[in-house]
Design a protein around this motif. Structure first.
Motif, PDB file in Angstrom:
ATOM      1  N   LYS A 187       0.836  -1.167  -0.131  1.00  0.00           N
ATOM      2  CA  LYS A 187       0.060   0.049   0.081  1.00  0.00           C
ATOM      3  C   LYS A 187       0.639   1.065  -0.071  1.00  0.00           C
ATOM      4  CE  LYS A 187      -4.309  -1.374   1.879  1.00  0.00           C
ATOM      5  NZ  LYS A 187      -4.375  -2.320   2.902  1.00  0.00           N
ATOM      6  N   GLN A 188       1.990   1.254   0.948  1.00  0.00           N
ATOM      7  CA  GLN A 188       2.807   2.455   0.991  1.00  0.00           C
ATOM      8  C   GLN A 188       3.311   2.665  -0.250  1.00  0.00           C
ATOM      9  OE1 GLN A 188       5.143   1.044   4.287  1.00  0.00           O
ATOM     10  NE2 GLN A 188       4.000   2.003   5.730  1.00  0.00           N
ATOM     11  N   ALA A 189       3.616   1.534  -1.114  1.00  0.00           N
ATOM     12  CA  ALA A 189       4.572   1.695  -2.076  1.00  0.00           C
ATOM     13  C   ALA A 189       3.789   1.799  -3.719  1.00  0.00           C
ATOM     14  CB  ALA A 189       5.493   0.390  -2.442  1.00  0.00           C
ATOM     15  N   HIS A 209      10.134  -6.260  -9.710  1.00  0.00           N
ATOM     16  CA  HIS A 209       9.096  -7.145  -9.987  1.00  0.00           C
ATOM     17  C   HIS A 209       7.845  -7.118  -9.011  1.00  0.00           C
ATOM     18  CE1 HIS A 209       7.614 -11.270 -10.487  1.00  0.00           C
ATOM     19  NE2 HIS A 209       7.423 -10.966 -11.638  1.00  0.00           N
ATOM     20  N   TRP A 210       8.330  -6.839  -7.568  1.00  0.00           N
ATOM     21  CA  TRP A 210       7.209  -6.817  -6.773  1.00  0.00           C
ATOM     22  C   TRP A 210       6.395  -5.433  -6.680  1.00  0.00           C
ATOM     23  CZ3 TRP A 210       8.709  -4.640  -1.468  1.00  0.00           C
ATOM     24  CH2 TRP A 210       7.307  -4.736  -0.409  1.00  0.00           C
ATOM     25  N   ILE A 293      11.201   1.058   1.829  1.00  0.00           N
ATOM     26  CA  ILE A 293      10.088   1.716   1.020  1.00  0.00           C
ATOM     27  C   ILE A 293       9.994   2.990   1.408  1.00  0.00           C
ATOM     28  CG2 ILE A 293       7.456   1.651   1.083  1.00  0.00           C
ATOM     29  CD1 ILE A 293       8.517  -0.894  -0.211  1.00  0.00           C
ATOM     30  N   ALA A 294      10.473   3.285   2.569  1.00  0.00           N
ATOM     31  CA  ALA A 294      10.615   4.714   3.005  1.00  0.00           C
ATOM     32  C   ALA A 294      11.516   5.608   2.125  1.00  0.00           C
ATOM     33  CB  ALA A 294      10.887   4.968   4.722  1.00  0.00           C
ATOM     34  N   GLY A 298      10.195   8.309  -0.321  1.00  0.00           N
ATOM     35  CA  GLY A 298      10.949   9.803   0.225  1.00  0.00           C
ATOM     36  C   GLY A 298      11.826  10.227  -1.176  1.00  0.00           C
ATOM     37  N   ALA A 299      12.224   9.417  -1.824  1.00  0.00           N
ATOM     38  CA  ALA A 299      12.829  10.111  -3.156  1.00  0.00           C
ATOM     39  C   ALA A 299      12.023  11.123  -3.978  1.00  0.00           C
ATOM     40  CB  ALA A 299      13.440   8.965  -3.998  1.00  0.00           C
ATOM     41  N   GLY A 300      10.891  10.786  -4.059  1.00  0.00           N
ATOM     42  CA  GLY A 300       9.939  11.795  -4.832  1.00  0.00           C
ATOM     43  C   GLY A 300       9.812  13.067  -4.293  1.00  0.00           C
ATOM     44  N   LYS A 301       9.885  13.033  -3.047  1.00  0.00           N
ATOM     45  CA  LYS A 301       9.274  14.457  -2.331  1.00  0.00           C
ATOM     46  C   LYS A 301      10.274  15.556  -2.274  1.00  0.00           C
ATOM     47  CE  LYS A 301       6.153  11.457   0.236  1.00  0.00           C
ATOM     48  NZ  LYS A 301       6.255  10.692   1.566  1.00  0.00           N
TER      49      LYS A 301
END
Lengths: 301, 433
Positions: A187-189, A209-210, A293-294, A298-301
């Motif tokens: 969900k987070q991703a 892939h995931w 995931i964080a 976070g990279a897009g922010k």
């Protein structure tokens, strides 16, 4: 006579209780399998990992300390698929430990129990450092770790039947928490789905892939062949024409090329833990993916 | 009026039934829709379950490996070697003052030369054994000579830390001796290996090694052999030479590791060991110590690494030296030597190294003329050599090495230069520490 008998009984009891208390010795080749063994065995196991989160498991040396540790192992938990081919065979040959030889219950190669991606159709060393069985870096997909956990739990029960019920209940508990965590991570991703990334080495196919990420390019020219300036210039040109979300490198890798490209292209260079211990936050398997995931989102922010 | 009624009734009749119909229809439709909804809900749920299952399946392993006739073939690897060498003195005149050189212990010929090409085959025989053979092919003035470098079987997991090896193998004494020459850090053997081992000691026999179950790495080994090769020699019907060795080592933090070894080798009743100028009969005893230190930042030797290595050996020989048709002398030989080398990987694919060698000998006997002719009297001269090398390995499988030696094996200095390539094709061998 009676006293002698008592002593014998006492000594036998001591041995028996020692036996029952003796911990199974687990030799993990990589920290993710040490962490998984910890989840499934807890205090029933004495676990050691041959590599740390900051070491490249392809290229460590068969050091004397590793020989001593492999000598006493009851169970070997490694990735397999030729990841450890440069050093593990020496440990197996030199220690002469019958429990951990191929084919024995104490020889556990995680990649034997999950589907591997990127099995090369052409085996030629001019293609770089490729693995004949497929990409070995399965620990970047938690679903695959879940599959390995199932088999490893069975293996622990087989090797240490005295504590079979402990292993079974620990696995059931882990499996439940792990499934819940996977849906949470997914969900987070969700915002990452379809995003395009540049990676340093082909370490991330299972993660891609995931999570539905697309690998636009690798910084390495070929697997194991480091970036050249011309290759980096070409990648820089590519980032100008097609959208790339981030540049990904593992904590153990030299970040120079990734940072160079990031500086020139304005893209974020994201360090991911790759395994347990790769970053401060990745203290166990759950922390590994929480942090992964964080850092990715976070990279897009 | 009737007509009117009829007219009035018509729309009503048209509308009313349909109104009744409509109410009925809506209810049915609603019902059907609900049914449909429920149906789809179920179908979607079923589909979701199938997707989840297939996703699980897609990460789980599937097919067993395909079986082919050659599936069980041994792992095959081929090492190719070649070099170009220059010397300021003629390599044919090479000798090591005070030492008898064994068969293989000369210099490579001047100019281009094909070094030894090695073919190694290895596999597990069954659940108890593994086997390995290394054939070496070399060119001697247009004639191909092949030799069995190693051919042995070894137990797989005998238990209790024990391993038995039988056949022909490099002796476990010292640090470099157990490794193939292509895994050495310089393109030639240390002088002490050349002078005392005839480059490298091989055993045709049996080895037992034991790793006790200690936290500290300890390895104890014992070997017995037929005493066929240098520094033994001649024919034996029983045990010709034997050796024992002990190694220990460990880590200091994550970046440092070390190993220390002690060795003893002995050959009694050597009969007619051939050297270039003479033959020796008698006893040979050898003791040695070796120490290795390695540094790799965070345990990653990929980009930067340092290896420091030193070995010392001392040999005592007692017996007689014979020169055909000339005469013989008794020999009381005391010879020792050491080398130290440092190899620095300063960036990925690049290594540079320095090495210094020194030998000392104190040989005496009842006929100094014979000993002089045999080249065993050093007159206080200690052979020594300083070497530097630079190598480039674009992958684990290939290497090009440039080396310079300032060689004083003889009192006159020889400036030796070489460029050497080494490539390993085929299966990926694991590397010893």
């Amino acid at each position: 006579m009676k006293i002698q008998n008592k002593i014998i009984v006492a000594v036998m009891a001591l041995f028996l209780s020692r036996n029952a208390l003796a911990k199974l010795s687990v030799f993990a080749c990589e920290p993710e399998w040490a962490a998984l063994a910890q989840e499934l065995g807890g205090d029933k196991l004495k676990i050691t990992s041959a590599t740390s989160g900051l070491q490249d498991p392809h290229h460590i040396q068969a050091r004397p300390s590793l020989l001593a540790r492999a000598r006493r192992a009851d169970l070997l938990v490694c990735t397999g698929a030729e990841l450890e081919i440069g050093w593990l065979p020496v440990l197996l040959q030199k220690t002469g430990n019958p429990k951990i030889q191929p084919g024995q219950p104490g020889y556990f190669m995680a990649t034997d129990f999950v589907k591997l991606l990127e099995a090369p159709t052409k085996l030629d060393r001019s293609e770089g450092d490729i693995h004949a069985a497929g990409n070995p870096h399965i620990q970047t997909d938690p679903r695959r770790i879940g599959e390995v956990a199932k088999t490893l739990a069975q293996r622990l029960q087989q090797i240490d039947p005295d504590h079979a019920s402990d292993y079974a209940s620990r696995y059931a508990d882990f499996d439940q928490r792990w499934r819940a965590a996977i849906s949470r991570w997914q969900k987070q991703a969700e915002p990452l789905r379809g995003k395009s990334i540049i990676v340093q080495h082909k370490s991330w196919v299972y993660l891609e892939h995931w999570l539905g990420l697309t690998e636009a390019a690798t910084l390495e020219v070929k697997p194991g062949v480091p970036a050249t300036t011309s290759h980096l210039a070409q990648l820089l040109g590519m980032t100008k024409t097609s959208p790339v979300y981030a540049i990904i490198y593992a904590a153990y890798q030299n970040p120079r090329s990734a940072k160079w490209l990031a500086g020139k292209s304005g893209l974020p260079a994201v360090k991911l833990p790759f395994t347990v211990g790769g970053t401060k936050q990745a203290t166990d398997l759950f922390g590994l993916f929480d942090d992964t995931i964080a850092r990715l989102t976070g990279a897009g922010k | 009026m009737r007509k009117h009624l009829l007219l009035a009734a018509l729309p009503a009749a048209l509308v009313l039934p349909s109104a009744v119909f409509a109410a009925d229809d809506v209810a049915t439709l609603k019902k059907e829709l609900d049914q449909l909804k429920q149906d789809y809900q179920q179908r979607i749920e079923a589909l979701e379950k199938r997707i989840e299952a297939s996703e699980q399946k897609s990460v789980a392993a599937s097919a067993t490996p395909a079986q082919k006739a050659n599936s069980f073939n041994p792992a095959l690897s081929l090492v190719l070697n070649g070099r170009v060498s220059t010397y300021s003195r003629s390599p044919d005149d090479y000798a090591l003052t005070g030492f008898a050189l064994g068969e293989e212990a000369g210099l490579e010929k001047e100019g281009f030369s094909l070094g030894e090409s090695e073919i190694t085959l290895a596999a597990n025989t069954d659940q108890h054994w593994r086997g390995q053979m290394t054939l070496s092919l070399a060119d001697n003035n247009g004639e191909t000579s092949s030799s069995v470098e190693e051919a042995f079987i070894e137990t797989l997991g005998l238990g209790h830390g024990l391993t038995v090896r039988a056949g022909r193998f490099f002796s476990g004494i010292g640090y470099l001796n157990g490794k193939h020459a292509h895994a050495w850090n310089f393109s030639d053997a240390p002088l002490v290996y050349r002078g005392l081992f005839g480059n490298q000691i091989k055993q045709d026999g049996l080895r037992l090694s034991w790793l006790p179950p200690t936290d500290q790495y300890i390895e104890l080994g014992a070997e017995i052999g037929n005493g066929q090769s240098f520094p033994a020699g001649g024919s034996h019907s029983d045990i010709g030479d034997w050796a024992v060795f002990a190694k220990t080592g460990g880590d200091i933090g994550v970046s440092h590791s070390w190993q220390l070894g002690l060795s003893h080798y002995q050959a009694d009743d050597i009969v007619g060991r051939e050297a270039a100028t003479h033959s020796f009969s008698g006893d040979s005893k050898l003791n040695g110590i070796d120490v290795v230190y390695k540094w790799a930042p965070n345990g990653n030797p990929q980009d930067k690494a340092l290896t420091l290595l030193a070995e010392y050996f001392r040999r005592d020989e007692n017996g007689s030296v014979d020169i055909e048709e000339t005469g013989s002398s008794s020999l009381d030989g005391n010879q020792d030597g050491w080398y130290a080398e440092g190899i620095f990987k300063f960036k990925r694919h690049w290594r540079a190294g320095l090495r210094y060698d020194q030998l000392n000998s104190n040989n005496s006997g009842d006929n100094s003329e014979i000993l002089t002719e045999a080249g065993l009297l050093a007159d206080g001269f200690n052979p020594h050599r300083a070497s530097a090398m630079l190598e480039w390995s674009p992958s684990e499988f290939s290497r090009i090495r440039v080396q310079y030696n300032r060689d004083n094996s003889l009192p006159e200095t020889d400036n030796q230069g070489s460029v050497q390539y080494t490539q390993a094709l085929g299966s990926h061998g694991a590397h010893q520490y």
